[in-house]
Structures are given as C-alpha cells and as structure tokens.
Design an enzyme around this catalytic site. Structure first.
Site, PDB file in Angstrom:
ATOM      1  N   GLU A 142       0.813  -1.215   0.000  1.00 63.70           N
ATOM      2  CA  GLU A 142       0.000   0.000   0.000  1.00 63.70           C
ATOM      3  C   GLU A 142       0.850   1.270   0.000  1.00 63.70           C
ATOM      4  OE1 GLU A 142      -2.518  -3.325   0.879  1.00 63.70           O
ATOM      5  OE2 GLU A 142      -0.647  -2.669   1.848  1.00 63.70           O
ATOM      6  N   HIS A 170     -10.489  -6.487   7.962  1.00 68.31           N
ATOM      7  CA  HIS A 170     -11.290  -6.299   6.757  1.00 68.31           C
ATOM      8  C   HIS A 170     -12.550  -5.469   7.017  1.00 68.31           C
ATOM      9  CE1 HIS A 170      -8.660  -9.499   5.451  1.00 68.31           C
ATOM     10  NE2 HIS A 170      -9.125  -9.415   4.217  1.00 68.31           N
TER      11      HIS A 170
END
Length: 325
Positions: A60, A129
C-alpha cells in the site's frame, strides 16, 4: 434511466472519468484482470489497457508513493486500497506527502489523488477487513474525506473527486455495494462534492449520518412514524470539510439532533458535528445532541459485529432519548 448498484455506479463513474481525461489512471492490488475483490473495477483494464489500469504489488505504501509521483507529473491517479484495514501501511505517505505537498510548496504543487477505501462492517469478514478509520483522515489538514451513501451519489461523487485538485479520501460502504437505485446519467449531479443532502424531510429531530448508515437511518425514520415521530435524515456525504450550513439549518428546524456512524464513539466524526451544533445552535436546541456509534473497542470478530454496529433499535433508542427531554 438505468437501475444500477452502488459498486457498478463507482465503476461507471470511473469509466466516465477515464474517457473524459486521458490523465486519469487507476492503480491497486488485483484491480486489473480480477476487477478488484469487490469487482468495482471490472472491465476497465480490458477497455483502457494495462498502462491506465495498473495491477500493483501488495504494498500500500508503494501504491500511494507511486501515485504521488504520477500526480507531480500531471496525472490524476485513483488508488484502490483493497480493504479499510489495509490502509495503515500507507498512512505515512498519505499524511506526510499527499496531504502536505500543496502547503509546503506554497501552492505551487497539486496532489489530485483519489484514495478509494471500502470501509465499515456488515459483511462478516475476518480481522482487518472491517474498520471505520475516517476520523484518522478527517483530522488531517490538506485531505478531503467523503463517503457516498447511494448508487447515484457513488456515480457522480467519484467523478467530482477525480476532477478535484485536492487529495480526496473516497470512502465506499462495502456492505452497500449491491444496493440499487435508478440513475439517469444525462441529468447533472444535484449537489457539489462537499454538500450535505437532506434525504428525508422531517420536523421532530434530525438524524445525521453518512455512508452505510444512511439506509439504516432511513429505515429508522420510517419505523419512527409508528410512534408519531417525523424524523429528518441528513446524509453528510463529506466528513471533511463539513457542510455546516445544511447541518445548522436542519437543527434550527427540528431542534433535536442524533448523529449516527459506525466509527468508534469517542473522538469520532460525530463529536465534531455535535460540538459545532452546540456552538452555533445552542439556543435552538430542545435537547442535548446525542450520538449513536460503534463502541470504543477494536472491531470485533465477524460473529459479534451485529452487537457492535449501530442498528435500527440503537438508532431508535437514541431518538427516544433525545425526545425525552
């Protein structure tokens, strides 16, 4: 007029932005051939090629760092963070580069970057998540933070975010990806990007919400009719900057406010909204400004998320409390 889901609305909005501006590029993990884990970017790489829809390594920080370089070279990168809990390795880049370059360069450099983040719970996912990290970004000067709540807004807001010269953290309510609504692409957007929306008129109290909680609050407003209560529902749409005028106008009309979000209660976005309402609308209020939010705990295992997330009953309990004054 076509019926479209929220996820497909974002896909169509991305497609329109890429057709309108060849400098728009999309990058992220598995967004090309796979079309993203939620299939939001499905078909885009096939139509626009691998140079504009780029499958990145699982890094990321690298995704955001690459976007910074692209933005400095005149591109408008759109980054996808696969899940909300995965954004934190990129937090350093977002805070220290994306948010600050315009200020540090005294306005000479722009960062027209959109960072798409599926956020919130309700899908029964595993750890990392399902998070609501919006406050961490809304607190940072130099970032705009928006959250779409329905398919029509999803279609228009992603395009408006991409055309912005400021960096935008674009939050997508993952449990609403399959919600559908009618979209007429020939009708211009009703509101600018940073304008709140009164999605239901009411007289007795206002529910302020955004993202996944818009549908929940609309359901609560319908249920409240059985008790003779007419609730207004305002979709904030933008967490930073807040559209204070719409917020104040609604509170001055209904004289009561309940703020609803999935983010933790303490120091969440609702705290800022409540403080601003109290400062500006104190003499209009008939009751304290109340909040209904997630709890001050790490996001729980999926089997417990129904106990954690604000639901119809918790929102209605907040309404009962604010109407009890």
């Amino acid at each position: 007029m076509t019926k479209i889901s929220l996820g497909k609305g974002i896909n169509a909005g991305l497609r329109a932005a890429m057709e309108n501006d060849p400098k728009v590029v999309i990058l992220g993990e598995d967004i090309g051939k796979l079309g993203g884990v939620f299939r939001v970017t499905e078909g885009l790489q096939k139509d626009f090629g691998e140079d504009r829809v780029i499958d990145t390594p699982l890094a990321e920080s690298g995704i955001i760092g690459t976007a910074v370089g692209l933005a400095l070279r005149g591109y408008r990168p759109v980054c996808e963070i696969q899940f909300d809990g995965f954004v934190f390795p990129a937090y350093d880049q977002i805070i220290n580069q994306v948010a600050k370059i315009h200020y540090r360069s005294m306005g000479k450099l722009r960062m027209p970057i959109v960072i798409r983040i599926p956020f919130g719970g309700g899908i029964g996912a595993v750890e990392h998540h399902s998070e609501s990290p919006e406050t961490l970004f809304a607190h940072i000067a130099g970032l705009k933070v928006v959250a779409c709540g329905d398919p029509v807004d999803a279609y228009w807001m992603i395009q408006q975010a991409i055309t912005s010269d400021d960096p935008v953290v674009f939050l997508e309510p993952k449990r609403r990806y399959h919600e559908k609504a009618e979209l007429d692409e020939s009708v211009p957007p009703a509101l600018p990007l940073h304008k709140a929306k009164v999605v239901r008129e009411g007289t007795d109290a206002t529910l302020f919400c955004y993202g996944p909680m818009v549908k929940t609050c609309l359901q609560a407003a319908e249920a409240a009719l059985e008790d003779g209560r007419n609730l207004e529902v305002v979709d904030l749409r933008t967490i930073s900057p807040l559209d204070l005028r719409t917020i104040f106008d609604s509170v001055k009309k209904t004289r009561r406010a309940v703020i609803v979000h999935e983010a933790p209660f303490s120091l969440g976005p609702g705290a800022e909204v409540a403080a601003r309402i109290t400062e500006e609308c104190f003499y209009h209020l008939e009751a304290p400004v109340l909040r209904v939010a997630g709890y001050d705990t790490p996001y729980p295992p999926s089997r417990m998320e129904e106990e954690y997330l604000p639901d119809l009953d918790r929102v209605l309990d907040g309404v009962d409390r604010v109407m009890g004054y």
